[in-house]
Design a protein around this motif. Structure first.
Motif, PDB file in Angstrom:
ATOM      1  N   SER A 327      91.251  22.900  76.760  1.00  0.00           N
ATOM      2  CA  SER A 327      90.376  22.363  75.718  1.00  0.00           C
ATOM      3  C   SER A 327      89.781  23.528  74.940  1.00  0.00           C
ATOM      4  CB  SER A 327      89.261  21.532  76.373  1.00  0.00           C
ATOM      5  OG  SER A 327      88.410  20.957  75.392  1.00  0.00           O
ATOM      6  N   PRO A 329      86.807  23.159  72.787  1.00  0.00           N
ATOM      7  CA  PRO A 329      85.916  22.093  72.316  1.00  0.00           C
ATOM      8  C   PRO A 329      84.939  22.509  71.233  1.00  0.00           C
ATOM      9  CG  PRO A 329      85.131  22.960  74.396  1.00  0.00           C
ATOM     10  CD  PRO A 329      86.425  23.657  74.112  1.00  0.00           C
ATOM     11  N   GLU A 330      84.697  23.810  71.077  1.00  0.00           N
ATOM     12  CA  GLU A 330      83.807  24.239  69.991  1.00  0.00           C
ATOM     13  C   GLU A 330      84.157  25.681  69.650  1.00  0.00           C
ATOM     14  OE1 GLU A 330      79.675  25.307  72.223  1.00  0.00           O
ATOM     15  OE2 GLU A 330      80.232  23.188  72.312  1.00  0.00           O
TER      16      GLU A 330
ATOM     17  N   VAL B 177      79.248  17.734  75.631  1.00  0.00           N
ATOM     18  CA  VAL B 177      77.902  18.096  75.184  1.00  0.00           C
ATOM     19  C   VAL B 177      77.987  19.445  74.473  1.00  0.00           C
ATOM     20  CG1 VAL B 177      75.586  18.648  75.997  1.00  0.00           C
ATOM     21  CG2 VAL B 177      76.936  16.902  77.174  1.00  0.00           C
ATOM     22  N   PRO B 178      77.384  19.606  73.318  1.00  0.00           N
ATOM     23  CA  PRO B 178      77.395  20.923  72.659  1.00  0.00           C
ATOM     24  C   PRO B 178      76.884  21.999  73.625  1.00  0.00           C
ATOM     25  CG  PRO B 178      76.506  19.268  71.187  1.00  0.00           C
ATOM     26  CD  PRO B 178      76.689  18.594  72.517  1.00  0.00           C
ATOM     27  N   GLY B 183      85.395  18.103  76.410  1.00  0.00           N
ATOM     28  CA  GLY B 183      84.932  16.853  75.810  1.00  0.00           C
ATOM     29  C   GLY B 183      84.631  16.982  74.333  1.00  0.00           C
ATOM     30  N   ARG B 185      82.813  16.851  70.988  1.00  0.00           N
ATOM     31  CA  ARG B 185      81.393  17.118  70.795  1.00  0.00           C
ATOM     32  C   ARG B 185      80.686  16.093  69.908  1.00  0.00           C
ATOM     33  NH1 ARG B 185      82.376  20.189  74.828  1.00  0.00           N
ATOM     34  NH2 ARG B 185      81.778  22.384  74.761  1.00  0.00           N
TER      35      ARG B 185
END
Lengths: 431, 431
Positions: A327, A329-330, B177-178, B183, B185
């Motif tokens: 992942s 994710p950010e 969760v940030p 997952g 965001r």
């Protein structure tokens, strides 16, 4: 000398972490012929691998280093707990194997090792009983354990008294460092324990032991002064024990040495006594080396060991843990399929070194300097990176580790690989 | 439902850490009859034991807790990786088992588990291939994995395309969760992934998932607000997906919940949708509980759960690691035969709880409050204490642990014991 047949004929199957998920069960001896490819995705990730070329290099390096200094090596087997690697170490000239407890001794004996140092105090009914039994069953077994208190001696004598013993147990008196771990803190304490052992009906004194490893910080001047002081204390006690005739065997063992400053030990520990002295290093981590703590400490070893050792390639990191980007994710964060169950985290986090992008890369690439494993959970690692050097979901990431011991114990089998990451075999561990 | 015969007939011998050093090999089913005594020194130390009475209590406690709240439980199997414990959990009413990767899924299926959630992203040729094979071989297998990116979906579709599949894979979209782990965001990201899955030829959408555990700090007000916010986000996405008809199955799975704040999840996650909703907790650590982090978090669970749960005995620490005092080398310091190979150290050091002095004590005694494990090396622990409460060389020390997962993975077998510390069996782990 060792018999590895029981391991080579052992069946592995997908119940073992890392084994191909859809392969049938195979004996370890049949694994090389499968030509499984880590990079092609034949094995599930995470996966711990040992690079054959680096392992062979390290065996040769340590053989040459100990030969050049004239000391013996009983590599600490607790690092790998892998009889297959013990056999390689003995074939490369090791005098024996070091262990941390009697269960590990039993494994060595089972697979044919016949010279073992237990770098720990012997205590306990199960443990003392097993050592006596092993000595009786194997007259060719030479086994030395540590002793650092008269309370320990009394306990052993009580457990040994009712048992038939055709020879005594043999022990090394341990000298310790104030603020350190085990070992008699003063000359007087060490000498008193040695005197008591020399007078024991069950235990004979075979030498002295200490361990400098926990005090090594990587500051060469300080480390050399610390080790020199400890070795001098060993010499003082050894001279006194020798003068008193406490040493019972045909030779006297002096042993020290982890993997962080074994060169200083090899230089400072040897001495002359009234009988031949066996100076025995116990380095364990050298065999796979690492990409962290021991790799930094090696710089000191090389710098202190003269031009020949500085120009020669040093020990190589042989142990890698591969995982996959699951992942992104950010921005700046990728999550890898590897965690505290898979790679060492006790000294520092794994060190990202290689990336392989299936379908794009033909060989593993070096990773950008910004890539850092910032944290791990049980089954996940957090890879941080700068924006312009982002990995992609699905990328394979190969990490070096810091501290081999705490990676080996997370795997029941580690796969050996060639330089193209094709599997060449499996190393069974016994933790 | 599960078949444990292959485990019960497996032979153990002294190659397994903790097994009596001089006992012959025995099948696991024959171990109870040996009546080995930990306190009598029949087994070598260190030794990890599970107290039967506490384990049974915890199974019943969690069965009652989930029944009283109406949620289902798929306990995280990665904690123990012990099919024998999975069988107990299913017998106590668990809906299924959660795993962390496909190797763990394979073990569940091998031993007869037929409902599995993989609380992780599925990726990789070996992994996708194995999941498809397992689904084809076991039509009764219900398996859900996590998905949090379209890149992941593309990768799975590419790997699945050439394979024969009589049914689709099923996935839960993960909300994150940030600053957290995996997952999606945002609502938009999660909804876009769900839409893509709903349109996939290979994967069907079976529900939504999130994991609140890493954010729980033990501050109830803050923890409740955090969990409530996350559950609200799940609800928002679930309503939208339901409205769009993205959920493919006869029911919709909503899953969250570690072992630190499962009560808040059980309260806030349930919701009504157009099809039956299965609300599934995934707590793993409850089963042995611990003496550290989770024991502290349990206070919050009880405080939030009303008078009935406050007056009832809570979860009990079932897992202990016993070792021996091998040296008392200086005032205030004892060294124990237990280290980073034997007990968790990732959240905090083991917690000294019991002492047994062979020849003096008849039962384990509580340890003085001053006794603290200050540090561990690979094979040693440093026990600090005040001068008037000193242990002796040879004493047995029983430690509770903090974080069961990282103790289980250090043992190939853990022995179960009765309240007198007689061995009643062995639990095999598969790490």
């Amino acid at each position: 000398m060792m018999n590895l047949d029981p391991i080579l004929s052992e069946m592995l199957d997908p119940a073992t972490k890392g084994y191909p998920l859809s392969s049938r069960a195979l004996p370890i001896s049949a694994i090389a012929a499968q030509r499984w490819s880590v990079l092609a995705g034949d094995l599930p990730l995470p996966l711990a691998v040992i690079r054959d070329s680096a392992l062979a290099h390290n065996h040769a390096w340590m053989r040459d280093f100990t030969a050049s200094t004239g000391v013996l090596l009983a590599p600490h087997g607790k690092t790998t707990m892998a009889p297959q690697i013990f056999a390689q170490q003995l074939a490369a000239g090791a005098w024996g194997i070091t262990v941390a407890n009697v269960q590990q001794l039993g494994l060595c004996v089972r697979f044919g090792v016949r010279r073992v140092i237990m770098a720990n105090q012997l205590l306990g009914a199960a443990e003392v009983g097993a050592v006596i039994r092993l000595q009786e069953e194997h007259p060719d077994l030479e086994f030395h354990f540590l002793i650092d208190s008269q309370a320990q001696l009394v306990s052993i004598e009580k457990l040994a008294a009712p048992r038939k013993m055709s020879r005594k147990l043999t022990a090394l008196v341990e000298l310790g460092v104030p603020g350190g771990r085990t070992g008699a803190r003063t000359y007087d304490e060490a000498f008193a324990v040695a005197r008591a052992v020399a007078a024991s009906r069950s235990v004979a004194l075979s030498g002295l032991e200490c361990y400098e490893g926990l005090q090594i910080k990587g500051d060469s001047d300080r480390d050399q002064a610390m080790v020199a002081g400890l070795m001098q204390r060993v010499h003082d006690v050894a001279l006194a024990c020798d003068r008193e005739g406490f040493f019972a065997g045909p030779s006297i063992i002096l042993s020290a040495g982890g993997s962080a400053a074994f060169d200083i030990v090899a230089r400072d520990l040897p001495m002359n006594l009234s009988k031949p002295v066996l100076t025995i290093l116990r380095s364990g981590c050298y065999v796979t080396h690492d990409s962290g703590f021991y790799n930094r400490m090696l710089e000191g070893v090389k710098a202190r060991s003269g031009a020949a050792w500085q120009s020669r390639p040093g020990l190589q990191p042989a142990l890698e843990v591969w995982s996959r980007v699951q992942s992104c994710p950010e921005p700046g964060l990728a999550i890898l399929t590897m965690g505290k169950r898979d790679a060492s985290f006790d000294l520092e986090m794994p060190i990202a070194r290689k990336r392989y992008r299936p379908g794009t890369d033909t060989t593993p690439q070096s990773v950008p300097a910004s890539w850092k494993i910032a944290n791990m959970n049980d089954q996940h690692a957090y890879l941080r990176f700068s924006a312009e050097e982002a990995p992609q979901v699905g990328d394979l990431v190969g990490c070096g580790i810091s501290h081999p011991c705490t990676t080996f114990d997370k795997w029941r089998a580690l796969f050996t690989v060639d330089d193209e990451y094709r599997v060449t075999g499996a190393i069974r561990t016994f933790f």
